[in-house]
Design a protein around this motif. Structure first.
Motif, PDB file in Angstrom:
ATOM      1  N   VAL A 134      10.247   1.193   0.821  1.00 55.50           N
ATOM      2  CA  VAL A 134       9.217   0.191   0.544  1.00 55.50           C
ATOM      3  C   VAL A 134       8.608   0.377  -0.846  1.00 55.50           C
ATOM      4  CG1 VAL A 134       6.951  -0.695   1.267  1.00 55.50           C
ATOM      5  CG2 VAL A 134       8.694  -0.161   2.978  1.00 55.50           C
ATOM      6  N   PHE A 135       8.375   1.617  -1.265  1.00 59.52           N
ATOM      7  CA  PHE A 135       7.725   1.860  -2.555  1.00 59.52           C
ATOM      8  C   PHE A 135       8.625   1.476  -3.726  1.00 59.52           C
ATOM      9  CE2 PHE A 135       6.568   4.582  -6.179  1.00 59.52           C
ATOM     10  CZ  PHE A 135       5.228   4.263  -6.313  1.00 59.52           C
ATOM     11  N   THR A 136       9.868   1.953  -3.721  1.00 55.05           N
ATOM     12  CA  THR A 136      10.774   1.700  -4.850  1.00 55.05           C
ATOM     13  C   THR A 136      11.529   0.383  -4.712  1.00 55.05           C
ATOM     14  OG1 THR A 136      12.634   2.836  -3.801  1.00 55.05           O
ATOM     15  CG2 THR A 136      11.147   4.172  -5.178  1.00 55.05           C
ATOM     16  N   ARG A 137      11.529  -0.192  -3.495  1.00 54.02           N
ATOM     17  CA  ARG A 137      12.294  -1.406  -3.168  1.00 54.02           C
ATOM     18  C   ARG A 137      13.799  -1.198  -3.333  1.00 54.02           C
ATOM     19  NH1 ARG A 137       8.605  -6.455  -4.070  1.00 54.02           N
ATOM     20  NH2 ARG A 137       6.596  -5.442  -3.814  1.00 54.02           N
ATOM     21  N   GLU A 138      14.205   0.033  -3.291  1.00 51.33           N
ATOM     22  CA  GLU A 138      15.618   0.391  -3.417  1.00 51.33           C
ATOM     23  C   GLU A 138      16.299   0.281  -2.057  1.00 51.33           C
ATOM     24  OE1 GLU A 138      18.289   4.349  -4.535  1.00 51.33           O
ATOM     25  OE2 GLU A 138      16.114   4.483  -4.489  1.00 51.33           O
ATOM     26  N   GLN A 164       0.792  -1.228   0.000  1.00 45.99           N
ATOM     27  CA  GLN A 164       0.000   0.000   0.000  1.00 45.99           C
ATOM     28  C   GLN A 164       0.824   1.278   0.000  1.00 45.99           C
ATOM     29  OE1 GLN A 164      -3.098  -0.184   2.956  1.00 45.99           O
ATOM     30  NE2 GLN A 164      -3.569  -2.299   2.456  1.00 45.99           N
ATOM     31  N   ALA A 165       2.127   1.162  -0.086  1.00 50.08           N
ATOM     32  CA  ALA A 165       2.960   2.367  -0.191  1.00 50.08           C
ATOM     33  C   ALA A 165       2.607   3.084  -1.490  1.00 50.08           C
ATOM     34  CB  ALA A 165       4.435   1.997  -0.170  1.00 50.08           C
ATOM     35  N   GLN A 166       2.492   4.409  -1.423  1.00 50.83           N
ATOM     36  CA  GLN A 166       2.012   5.175  -2.575  1.00 50.83           C
ATOM     37  C   GLN A 166       3.054   6.089  -3.203  1.00 50.83           C
ATOM     38  OE1 GLN A 166      -1.444   7.157  -1.059  1.00 50.83           O
ATOM     39  NE2 GLN A 166      -2.544   5.242  -0.740  1.00 50.83           N
ATOM     40  N   ARG A 167       4.199   6.236  -2.556  1.00 50.25           N
ATOM     41  CA  ARG A 167       5.220   7.143  -3.094  1.00 50.25           C
ATOM     42  C   ARG A 167       6.577   6.810  -2.481  1.00 50.25           C
ATOM     43  NH1 ARG A 167       6.322  10.390   1.103  1.00 50.25           N
ATOM     44  NH2 ARG A 167       4.684  10.732   2.622  1.00 50.25           N
ATOM     45  N   PRO A 168       7.651   7.217  -3.153  1.00 48.47           N
ATOM     46  CA  PRO A 168       8.984   7.046  -2.548  1.00 48.47           C
ATOM     47  C   PRO A 168       9.086   7.855  -1.253  1.00 48.47           C
ATOM     48  CG  PRO A 168       9.162   7.590  -4.882  1.00 48.47           C
ATOM     49  CD  PRO A 168       7.719   7.775  -4.502  1.00 48.47           C
ATOM     50  N   ASP A 169       9.921   7.409  -0.370  1.00 46.61           N
ATOM     51  CA  ASP A 169      10.183   8.086   0.904  1.00 46.61           C
ATOM     52  C   ASP A 169       8.951   8.200   1.793  1.00 46.61           C
ATOM     53  OD1 ASP A 169      12.874   8.429   0.213  1.00 46.61           O
ATOM     54  OD2 ASP A 169      12.406  10.270  -0.879  1.00 46.61           O
ATOM     55  N   GLN A 170       7.994   7.322   1.597  1.00 47.95           N
ATOM     56  CA  GLN A 170       6.837   7.258   2.490  1.00 47.95           C
ATOM     57  C   GLN A 170       7.174   6.357   3.678  1.00 47.95           C
ATOM     58  OE1 GLN A 170       3.306   5.700   0.625  1.00 47.95           O
ATOM     59  NE2 GLN A 170       2.110   5.769   2.493  1.00 47.95           N
ATOM     60  N   TRP A 171       7.683   5.149   3.364  1.00 47.57           N
ATOM     61  CA  TRP A 171       8.042   4.181   4.393  1.00 47.57           C
ATOM     62  C   TRP A 171       9.438   3.632   4.103  1.00 47.57           C
ATOM     63  CZ3 TRP A 171       3.074   0.894   3.405  1.00 47.57           C
ATOM     64  CH2 TRP A 171       1.960   1.568   3.909  1.00 47.57           C
ATOM     65  N   TRP A 172      10.275   3.657   5.109  1.00 49.32           N
ATOM     66  CA  TRP A 172      11.576   3.019   5.034  1.00 49.32           C
ATOM     67  C   TRP A 172      11.593   1.865   6.036  1.00 49.32           C
ATOM     68  CZ3 TRP A 172      15.675   7.507   5.314  1.00 49.32           C
ATOM     69  CH2 TRP A 172      15.598   8.276   4.146  1.00 49.32           C
TER      70      TRP A 172
END
Length: 123
Positions: free
Chosen positions: A67-71, A37-45
Motif C-alpha cells: 500500500v505504501f509504495t504501490r508496488e 495513512q500507510a507510513q512505511r513499506p511492508d506495513q500493509w499488503w
C-alpha cells in the motif's frame, strides 16, 4: 490510474468478481480503508484478483500490492479461479521480500483482502 487521471474503456456490461457472503466468518478490517495513512513499506499488503478475457478464454490474475509504495509485489495467473490463486500470490510476495532482504520478517505486515468470492473457493 485515478492519480494519473486515466480510466479503462468499458466495451460491454461488466461482471462483478466480488460477491460478499454476509454469513461467512470474516477477519476484522484492521486497515479500515485508510489507504493514504500507510507510513512505511511492508506495513500493509493488499491482495485481490481479477479476470482477463483472452482469445483462448478467461484467465484469472491474483496480485499482492504494498500500500505504501504501490508496488505490485507478486502476481499469479491461472486458467481457474481457486482459493490457492491468492495464496500463491501471497507466498510469492513473501519470497520476494526475503530474497531482497534476508532479515525480512513478515510478522509486522498486515495483509488485507476483501470478502469477495476468493474467500469462498472450495477447490
Amino acid at each position: 490510474m485515478k492519480i494519473l487521471g486515466i480510466a479503462g474503456v468499458l466495451r460491454r456490461k461488466t461482471t462483478r468478481t466480488t460477491v460478499a457472503d454476509p454469513t461467512a466468518e470474516r477477519f476484522p478490517d484492521r486497515i479500515q480503508r485508510a489507504w493514504s495513512q500507510a507510513q512505511r513499506p511492508d506495513q500493509w499488503w493488499v491482495a485481490d484478483f481479477t479476470y482477463v478475457h483472452t482469445s483462448s478464454g478467461f484467465s484469472y490474475v491474483a496480485f499482492v500490492t504494498d500500500v505504501f509504495t504501490r508496488e505490485i509485489l507478486a502476481y499469479v495467473v491461472d486458467t481457474r479461479a481457486m482459493k490457492s490463486l491468492v495464496i500463491r500470490a501471497l507466498r510469492q510476495a513473501l519470497a520476494l521480500r526475503q530474497r531482497q532482504d534476508p532479515y525480512f520478517e513478515s510478522a509486522g505486515v498486515i495483509h488485507h483482502s476483501d470478502a469477495g468470492v476468493q474467500g469462498g473457493f472450495n477447490r
